[in-house]
Design a protein around this motif. Structure first.
Motif, PDB file in Angstrom:
ATOM      1  N   THR A 122     -25.516 -82.454 -21.052  1.00 49.83           N
ATOM      2  CA  THR A 122     -24.977 -82.283 -19.699  1.00 49.83           C
ATOM      3  C   THR A 122     -24.252 -83.562 -19.310  1.00 49.83           C
ATOM      4  O   THR A 122     -24.556 -84.633 -19.835  1.00 49.83           O
ATOM      5  N   ASN A 123     -23.273 -83.450 -18.404  1.00 52.36           N
ATOM      6  CA  ASN A 123     -22.638 -84.659 -17.867  1.00 52.36           C
ATOM      7  C   ASN A 123     -21.912 -84.337 -16.573  1.00 52.36           C
ATOM      8  O   ASN A 123     -21.786 -83.170 -16.178  1.00 52.36           O
ATOM      9  N   SER A 124     -21.468 -85.364 -15.913  1.00 55.91           N
ATOM     10  CA  SER A 124     -20.824 -85.188 -14.606  1.00 55.91           C
ATOM     11  C   SER A 124     -19.303 -85.347 -14.688  1.00 55.91           C
ATOM     12  O   SER A 124     -18.628 -85.300 -13.663  1.00 55.91           O
ATOM     13  N   LYS A 125     -18.756 -85.541 -15.894  1.00 56.30           N
ATOM     14  CA  LYS A 125     -17.327 -85.836 -16.033  1.00 56.30           C
ATOM     15  C   LYS A 125     -16.469 -84.615 -16.370  1.00 56.30           C
ATOM     16  O   LYS A 125     -15.477 -84.337 -15.714  1.00 56.30           O
ATOM     17  N   ARG A 126     -16.816 -83.953 -17.460  1.00 53.05           N
ATOM     18  CA  ARG A 126     -15.983 -82.841 -17.935  1.00 53.05           C
ATOM     19  C   ARG A 126     -16.758 -81.981 -18.942  1.00 53.05           C
ATOM     20  O   ARG A 126     -17.711 -82.453 -19.569  1.00 53.05           O
ATOM     21  N   PRO A 127     -16.308 -80.742 -19.144  1.00 53.24           N
ATOM     22  CA  PRO A 127     -16.949 -79.923 -20.178  1.00 53.24           C
ATOM     23  C   PRO A 127     -16.673 -80.533 -21.552  1.00 53.24           C
ATOM     24  O   PRO A 127     -15.567 -81.030 -21.786  1.00 53.24           O
ATOM     25  N   VAL A 128     -17.670 -80.562 -22.401  1.00 53.73           N
ATOM     26  CA  VAL A 128     -17.462 -81.065 -23.761  1.00 53.73           C
ATOM     27  C   VAL A 128     -17.258 -79.849 -24.675  1.00 53.73           C
ATOM     28  O   VAL A 128     -18.202 -79.126 -24.998  1.00 53.73           O
ATOM     29  N   GLY A 129     -16.023 -79.638 -25.044  1.00 55.38           N
ATOM     30  CA  GLY A 129     -15.688 -78.492 -25.888  1.00 55.38           C
ATOM     31  C   GLY A 129     -15.338 -78.916 -27.298  1.00 55.38           C
ATOM     32  O   GLY A 129     -15.295 -78.103 -28.221  1.00 55.38           O
ATOM     33  N   LYS A 130     -15.035 -80.197 -27.438  1.00 53.39           N
ATOM     34  CA  LYS A 130     -14.743 -80.757 -28.760  1.00 53.39           C
ATOM     35  C   LYS A 130     -15.234 -82.204 -28.804  1.00 53.39           C
ATOM     36  O   LYS A 130     -15.451 -82.824 -27.755  1.00 53.39           O
ATOM     37  N   LEU A 131     -15.334 -82.721 -30.001  1.00 55.96           N
ATOM     38  CA  LEU A 131     -15.842 -84.079 -30.203  1.00 55.96           C
ATOM     39  C   LEU A 131     -15.195 -85.111 -29.294  1.00 55.96           C
ATOM     40  O   LEU A 131     -15.867 -85.929 -28.670  1.00 55.96           O
ATOM     41  N   GLU A 132     -13.873 -85.061 -29.221  1.00 57.30           N
ATOM     42  CA  GLU A 132     -13.107 -86.077 -28.495  1.00 57.30           C
ATOM     43  C   GLU A 132     -13.468 -86.135 -27.003  1.00 57.30           C
ATOM     44  O   GLU A 132     -13.292 -87.168 -26.366  1.00 57.30           O
ATOM     45  N   ASP A 133     -13.981 -85.019 -26.473  1.00 54.55           N
ATOM     46  CA  ASP A 133     -14.356 -85.001 -25.057  1.00 54.55           C
ATOM     47  C   ASP A 133     -15.502 -85.961 -24.748  1.00 54.55           C
ATOM     48  O   ASP A 133     -15.738 -86.311 -23.594  1.00 54.55           O
ATOM     49  N   LEU A 134     -16.226 -86.355 -25.783  1.00 56.02           N
ATOM     50  CA  LEU A 134     -17.359 -87.273 -25.584  1.00 56.02           C
ATOM     51  C   LEU A 134     -16.916 -88.730 -25.451  1.00 56.02           C
ATOM     52  O   LEU A 134     -17.695 -89.581 -25.012  1.00 56.02           O
ATOM     53  N   ASN A 135     -15.688 -88.999 -25.840  1.00 58.47           N
ATOM     54  CA  ASN A 135     -15.188 -90.375 -25.830  1.00 58.47           C
ATOM     55  C   ASN A 135     -15.359 -91.027 -24.469  1.00 58.47           C
ATOM     56  O   ASN A 135     -14.882 -90.512 -23.461  1.00 58.47           O
ATOM     57  N   GLY A 136     -16.056 -92.154 -24.471  1.00 54.34           N
ATOM     58  CA  GLY A 136     -16.186 -92.930 -23.236  1.00 54.34           C
ATOM     59  C   GLY A 136     -17.229 -92.409 -22.277  1.00 54.34           C
ATOM     60  O   GLY A 136     -17.481 -93.024 -21.244  1.00 54.34           O
ATOM     61  N   ILE A 137     -17.860 -91.268 -22.577  1.00 51.61           N
ATOM     62  CA  ILE A 137     -18.906 -90.777 -21.677  1.00 51.61           C
ATOM     63  C   ILE A 137     -20.154 -91.625 -21.859  1.00 51.61           C
ATOM     64  O   ILE A 137     -20.630 -91.831 -22.973  1.00 51.61           O
ATOM     65  N   LYS A 138     -20.662 -92.140 -20.741  1.00 50.20           N
ATOM     66  CA  LYS A 138     -21.891 -92.945 -20.786  1.00 50.20           C
ATOM     67  C   LYS A 138     -23.051 -91.982 -20.831  1.00 50.20           C
ATOM     68  O   LYS A 138     -23.368 -91.304 -19.848  1.00 50.20           O
ATOM     69  N   LEU A 139     -23.677 -91.935 -22.001  1.00 53.41           N
ATOM     70  CA  LEU A 139     -24.699 -90.932 -22.223  1.00 53.41           C
ATOM     71  C   LEU A 139     -26.075 -91.549 -22.433  1.00 53.41           C
ATOM     72  O   LEU A 139     -26.271 -92.342 -23.345  1.00 53.41           O
ATOM     73  N   ARG A 140     -27.007 -91.159 -21.580  1.00 47.72           N
ATOM     74  CA  ARG A 140     -28.376 -91.653 -21.788  1.00 47.72           C
ATOM     75  C   ARG A 140     -28.952 -90.999 -23.049  1.00 47.72           C
ATOM     76  O   ARG A 140     -28.853 -89.797 -23.218  1.00 47.72           O
ATOM     77  N   VAL A 141     -29.558 -91.817 -23.912  1.00 49.72           N
ATOM     78  CA  VAL A 141     -30.287 -91.282 -25.063  1.00 49.72           C
ATOM     79  C   VAL A 141     -31.727 -91.793 -25.011  1.00 49.72           C
ATOM     80  O   VAL A 141     -32.031 -92.756 -24.315  1.00 49.72           O
ATOM     81  N   MET A 142     -32.597 -91.135 -25.772  1.00 49.70           N
ATOM     82  CA  MET A 142     -33.981 -91.597 -25.863  1.00 49.70           C
ATOM     83  C   MET A 142     -33.998 -92.957 -26.552  1.00 49.70           C
ATOM     84  O   MET A 142     -33.068 -93.317 -27.262  1.00 49.70           O
ATOM     85  N   GLN A 143     -35.089 -93.692 -26.341  1.00 47.00           N
ATOM     86  CA  GLN A 143     -35.183 -95.052 -26.901  1.00 47.00           C
ATOM     87  C   GLN A 143     -35.542 -94.955 -28.381  1.00 47.00           C
ATOM     88  O   GLN A 143     -36.698 -95.038 -28.766  1.00 47.00           O
ATOM     89  N   ASN A 144     -34.517 -94.817 -29.184  1.00 44.38           N
ATOM     90  CA  ASN A 144     -34.721 -94.456 -30.572  1.00 44.38           C
ATOM     91  C   ASN A 144     -33.422 -94.715 -31.334  1.00 44.38           C
ATOM     92  O   ASN A 144     -32.352 -94.312 -30.907  1.00 44.38           O
TER      93      ASN A 144
END
Ligand code: TF8
Length: 337
Positions: A155-177
């Motif tokens: 999930t995110n607040s910027k845009r729908p992720v429909g392809k890999l490139e859409d993730l570019n620059g999205i600040k994404l929380r991940v688990m501590q791992n």
């Protein structure tokens, strides 16, 4: 002959009496502080309650479980340390946050490891899953069973992720791992490790743009209030693991241990069923809450999968080549290959 029969009867009575006496002695009054990270209304909270009730019932009220949710006893990593030190008795949490303690747990972070819940159940409840649980003992933890967290989606607040490139620059929380960190960096996101307990406010204040978790959690933690877009990626299946402090466990009687083991299995079966039912409805619920949902095309999904196979080599090194091969062999067998 008659004498032998009455002797046998006398012995049986004596045996029954002694098990009865042993039964009463075998349960001491115990208070079990059982911590978890999600709220009481979540699948985790519901199953914690089932576990607590089963333990109390089977021990005739001698063993009391105080289930404490919403990370009130601290995030997963803090509770793990409390268990190791003997300051807390039990918890349920993510296997992913355990990797720093038991490297073999990284196996479950392998992207696209399982194709469905049938495969997940078979491997987790089988010899491979048990081998990973057994590794916890030398670190001061006893792993009883795996519950289902579920297949994770973005999930995110910027845009729908429909392809890999859409993730570019999205600040994404991940688990501590380290596996999650590497996976999402590989996909081009700006991956930020954070404990789950800090996630909602991090999204609310736009410290991060997005996160990834199963539908159930997105719903029960009300992430739809701070996230507009949900992209169906199913990029990894996350288990939860029921943990006991080994320090405390070693002081329990055989009967007390059995009560916990039986209740753990019962709660697991309840939890998986409950989680799957909720997951089946959750997408419609999230849509009704206003989330915009998109699926990845099969081609884009395959691209993501391909890219992520890069992290497999480092996971195999972390968990050991034998365990990695055993897992692949078991999966091949399940797939009829
Ligand atoms: C995460 C996990 C959480 C668990 C939980 C708090 O994103 O998926 O569900 O850690 O036990 O952190």
């Amino acid at each position: 002959k008659l004498f032998r029969r009455s002797l046998m009867a006398a012995l049986t009575v004596a045996a029954l009496a002694s098990t009865g006496a042993a039964f009463a002695q075998d349960f001491k009054p115990r208070l079990i502080r059982f911590g978890y990270g999600l709220n009481e209304q979540s699948n985790q909270g519901r199953a914690a309650k089932v576990f607590a009730e089963a333990v109390e019932k089977a021990s005739g009220g001698k063993m009391k479980v105080r289930a404490i949710g919403a990370a009130a006893l601290g995030p997963d990593t803090q509770m793990q340390q409390a268990l190791i030190g003997g300051a807390q008795e039990m918890m349920v949490g993510s296997t992913a946050t355990l990797v720093g303690i038991t490297a073999e747990m990284a196996l479950w972070d392998t992207p696209f490891l399982f194709n469905n819940t049938r495969e997940a159940d078979a491997v987790l409840d089988g010899p491979v899953g048990q081998k990973v649980l057994d590794k916890l003992q030398e670190k001061g933890l006893v792993g009883l069973v795996y519950w289902e967290n579920g297949f994770r989606n973005l999930t995110n607040s910027k845009r729908p992720v429909g392809k890999l490139e859409d993730l570019n620059g999205i600040k994404l929380r991940v688990m501590q791992n380290n596996v999650f960190l590497e996976s999402f960096k590989t996909l081009g996101a700006n991956a930020v490790p954070l404990p789950f307990s800090e996630l909602f406010s991090a999204m609310e204040t736009n410290t991060v743009d997005g996160q990834e978790n199963p539908y159930n959690t997105i719903l029960s933690s009300k992430f739809y209030e701070v996230q507009k877009y949900l992209s169906v990626t199913n990029h990894v299946y996350s288990p939860w693991v029921l943990l006991v402090s080994k320090k405390w466990w070693d002081g329990l009687s055989a009967a007390e241990k059995k009560v916990l083991q039986d209740a753990a299995r019962l709660s697991r079966d309840f939890e998986r069923k409950d989680t799957r039912e909720e997951a089946g409805r959750a997408l419609a619920d999230l849509k009704a809450k206003g989330m915009q949902i998109n699926e990845l095309s099969p081609a884009e999904s395959a691209r993501m999968r391909d890219k992520l196979t890069k992290v497999n080599a480092s996971i195999a090194t972390q968990v050991g080549m034998d365990l990695w091969r055993d897992t692949q062999a078991e999966l091949a067998k399940l797939r009829g290959q």
